[in-house]
Scaffold this active site. Structure first.
Site, PDB file in Angstrom:
ATOM      1  N   ASP A   1       0.842  -1.191   0.000  1.00  0.00           N
ATOM      2  CA  ASP A   1       0.000   0.000   0.000  1.00  0.00           C
ATOM      3  C   ASP A   1       0.875   1.238   0.000  1.00  0.00           C
ATOM      4  OD1 ASP A   1      -2.635   1.408   0.421  1.00  0.00           O
ATOM      5  OD2 ASP A   1      -1.532   2.101   2.187  1.00  0.00           O
TER       6      ASP A   1
ATOM      7  N   GLU B   1      -1.733  -1.253  -5.996  1.00  0.00           N
ATOM      8  CA  GLU B   1      -2.869  -0.486  -6.491  1.00  0.00           C
ATOM      9  C   GLU B   1      -2.545   0.081  -7.861  1.00  0.00           C
ATOM     10  OE1 GLU B   1      -5.372   2.493  -3.734  1.00  0.00           O
ATOM     11  OE2 GLU B   1      -3.333   2.076  -3.123  1.00  0.00           O
TER      12      GLU B   1
ATOM     13  N   CYS C   1     -12.913  -3.675   5.788  1.00  0.00           N
ATOM     14  CA  CYS C   1     -12.276  -4.383   6.902  1.00  0.00           C
ATOM     15  C   CYS C   1     -11.699  -5.673   6.345  1.00  0.00           C
ATOM     16  CB  CYS C   1     -13.307  -4.685   7.991  1.00  0.00           C
ATOM     17  SG  CYS C   1     -12.713  -5.892   9.198  1.00  0.00           S
TER      18      CYS C   1
ATOM     19  N   CYS D   1     -13.543  -8.974   8.215  1.00  0.00           N
ATOM     20  CA  CYS D   1     -14.906  -9.421   7.923  1.00  0.00           C
ATOM     21  C   CYS D   1     -15.464  -8.852   6.623  1.00  0.00           C
ATOM     22  CB  CYS D   1     -15.834  -9.067   9.093  1.00  0.00           C
ATOM     23  SG  CYS D   1     -16.134  -7.294   9.216  1.00  0.00           S
TER      24      CYS D   1
ATOM     25  N   CYS E   1     -13.395  -1.706  13.305  1.00  0.00           N
ATOM     26  CA  CYS E   1     -14.470  -2.104  12.390  1.00  0.00           C
ATOM     27  C   CYS E   1     -15.807  -2.118  13.122  1.00  0.00           C
ATOM     28  CB  CYS E   1     -14.141  -3.475  11.824  1.00  0.00           C
ATOM     29  SG  CYS E   1     -15.501  -4.191  10.895  1.00  0.00           S
TER      30      CYS E   1
ATOM     31  N   CYS F   1     -16.905  -6.227  13.149  1.00  0.00           N
ATOM     32  CA  CYS F   1     -16.274  -7.238  14.002  1.00  0.00           C
ATOM     33  C   CYS F   1     -15.372  -6.608  15.063  1.00  0.00           C
ATOM     34  CB  CYS F   1     -15.476  -8.226  13.156  1.00  0.00           C
ATOM     35  SG  CYS F   1     -14.049  -7.462  12.361  1.00  0.00           S
TER      36      CYS F   1
ATOM     37  N   ASP G   1      -2.977   1.653   7.048  1.00  0.00           N
ATOM     38  CA  ASP G   1      -2.199   1.234   5.881  1.00  0.00           C
ATOM     39  C   ASP G   1      -2.032  -0.281   5.806  1.00  0.00           C
ATOM     40  OD1 ASP G   1      -1.979   3.900   5.308  1.00  0.00           O
ATOM     41  OD2 ASP G   1      -0.050   4.127   6.331  1.00  0.00           O
TER      42      ASP G   1
END
Ligand SMILES: [Zn+2]
Length: 466
Positions: free
Chosen positions: A247, A331, A393, A396, A412, A415, A422
């Site tokens: 990332d 990305e 997330c 989940c 989150c 969960c 990052d």
């Protein structure tokens, strides 16, 4: 670029030949051909041979300094004369002057009394200067760039390119990968500081010699290396390929899915601070003054330094990642992705500089990953830029609201896992990348190797319709 104008048709045939001969003073081809026709040995590249550039600093002696300075000057002069010829031909007569014709003109200049000094410089080096002009001018004719600019002393980089016949190379028997490098028209070999060895037994294909704005000399040695793919990398004890997600961020340059953060923001900030200070200094100086020139030189040096540090750092990182992983996921690099992290308008210029440094690093990182995956038989997956890597997330897969840039940690709602912004994004990227990887793998015939590059945005075309 200017408004698109209608492309004028070039003048060809007898009329073009007349203009070249009578107005531009370029000697006819036939005469030239009978005299200087030497068969060129075509260079055959081995299938697994890769071109790679190694850069070294060297310390010329007084004589070499003088000779190089003459060489740089002559390259500049020839480039400018060639440019004048080509632009005059094109703009006044709509005649295209090609590389071969500029080379013939060069032969004429060397004979002319007032420019006999051109003979003191290796002719292949001067031809390379015309070759660079040719590339720049072709881009101009294709409408990709503006007309190339005249090279000016102290303004343009001092550089000269030596092809294989323009230098000699003797490898050191004791220390493989180093040796004696002697340039054409020079009596002694260069005092090269071999900061690393070239691959043993390689023959340099091409050299370029550069004097930077700080007066340092470098030689870039292009070599042909045999690079084979690495053995496939699997997770220990399984057939699962190893994978890593990367990332890009502002807080650290690169974050890996295992939590590793690379690229010191402090280093980045230190450079940006210094750059901002130098640029403020530059703006205060009187235009055209000596001090302004000095200021400009300092900025150029700093940029060069940033580039070097960044490239070295990324080189080590990408080599390690490509060795350890079979699949690398990043990305998509697109302007809008990069702009997402950019500071608001009106924020301090320094923040903009940090962004600029980081964006350039990202481009360099992608470039290195792409060619290294190609070389070593790895797969680079480029995930679509609309993939919500930050908001999702990774535990989940609940998609949360958009996160403000200042939020480094979040929990989150689904969960209640606490995420580092990052690292979570890197994990998401890796998972999404692997999903795409298996998708492609399932669609391939069993005897086909995995592609070296999977780009999510191009996947529909690449995938055979089931
Ligand atoms: Zn969750």
């Amino acid at each position: 670029m200017d408004e698109p104008v209608e492309k004028p048709e070039p003048v060809r045939g007898e009329e073009a030949r007349r203009v070249k001969r009578e107005i531009l003073g370029i000697a006819d081809r036939r005469k030239h051909r009978t005299r200087e026709m030497t068969p060129l040995r075509a260079h055959v590249k081995e299938p697994d041979a890769r071109h790679r550039v190694y850069r070294f600093r060297f310390y010329p002696d007084a004589e070499q300094v003088e000779q190089l300075s003459r060489t740089f000057g002559a390259c500049r002069w020839v480039f400018n004369e060639g440019l004048a010829l080509r632009s005059q031909g094109w703009e006044q007569h709509r005649v295209r002057v090609g590389f071969a014709e500029t080379c013939r003109a060069l032969t004429g200049w060397k004979r002319a009394e007032e420019t006999t000094w051109l003979k003191e410089v290796s002719s292949t080096v001067l031809q390379q200067s015309l070759r660079h002009l040719d590339q720049a001018f072709s881009r101009f004719l294709r409408g990709e760039v503006n007309l190339p600019q005249q090279k000016r002393k102290g303004r343009s980089r001092d550089t000269a390119t030596y092809v294989r016949t323009g230098f000699s190379w003797v490898e050191d028997g004791e220390r493989a990968g180093t040796g004696l490098l002697k340039l054409a028209k020079q009596a002694r070999p260069l005092a090269v500081r071999w900061s690393r060895a070239l691959p043993a037994g390689t023959e340099p294909v091409r050299l370029s010699v550069v004097r930077d704005r700080a007066g340092r000399y470098f030689v870039s040695v292009l070599v042909e290396e045999r690079v084979g793919p690495l053995p496939p990398a699997f997770v220990r004890g399984s057939q699962e390929p190893t994978a890593v997600g990367l990332d890009l961020g502002l807080a650290s340059l690169v974050t890996l899915d295992d939590g590793t953060k690379v690229g010191h923001p402090k280093l980045l900030k230190r450079y940006a601070d210094k750059l901002a200070r130098l640029q403020r200094e530059l703006h205060r100086k009187v235009k055209g003054s000596r001090n302004r020139e000095k200021s400009r030189q300092k900025i150029a040096c700093l940029y060069a330094r940033i580039r070097d540090v960044r490239k070295d750092m990324l080189d080590q990182l990408t080599t390690r990642l490509v060795r350890e992983n079979q699949v690398l996921v990043v990305e998509d690099l697109s302007v809008s992705t990069l702009m997402r992290g950019a500071p608001n308008k009106g924020r301090r210029r320094k923040a903009g500089l940090i962004t600029a440094i980081r964006d350039a690093a990202w481009g360099e990182l992608l470039r290195q990953l792409t060619y290294k995956c190609e070389w070593y038989g790895r797969t680079l997956v480029i995930v679509d830029r609309f993939f919500p890597s930050t908001r999702r997330c990774s535990a989940c897969h609940v998609k949360g609201p958009a996160l403000h840039l200042s939020i480094r940690k979040w929990s989150c709602t689904g969960c209640s896992t606490v995420h580092d912004r990052d690292v979570n994004a890197a994990v998401n990227l890796r998972d999404e990348g692997m999903r795409l990887y298996w998708l492609v793998a399932a669609s391939l015939p069993p005897d086909r190797a995995m592609p070296r590059l999977i780009r999510a945005s191009a996947l529909e075309e690449a995938m055979p319709t089931a």
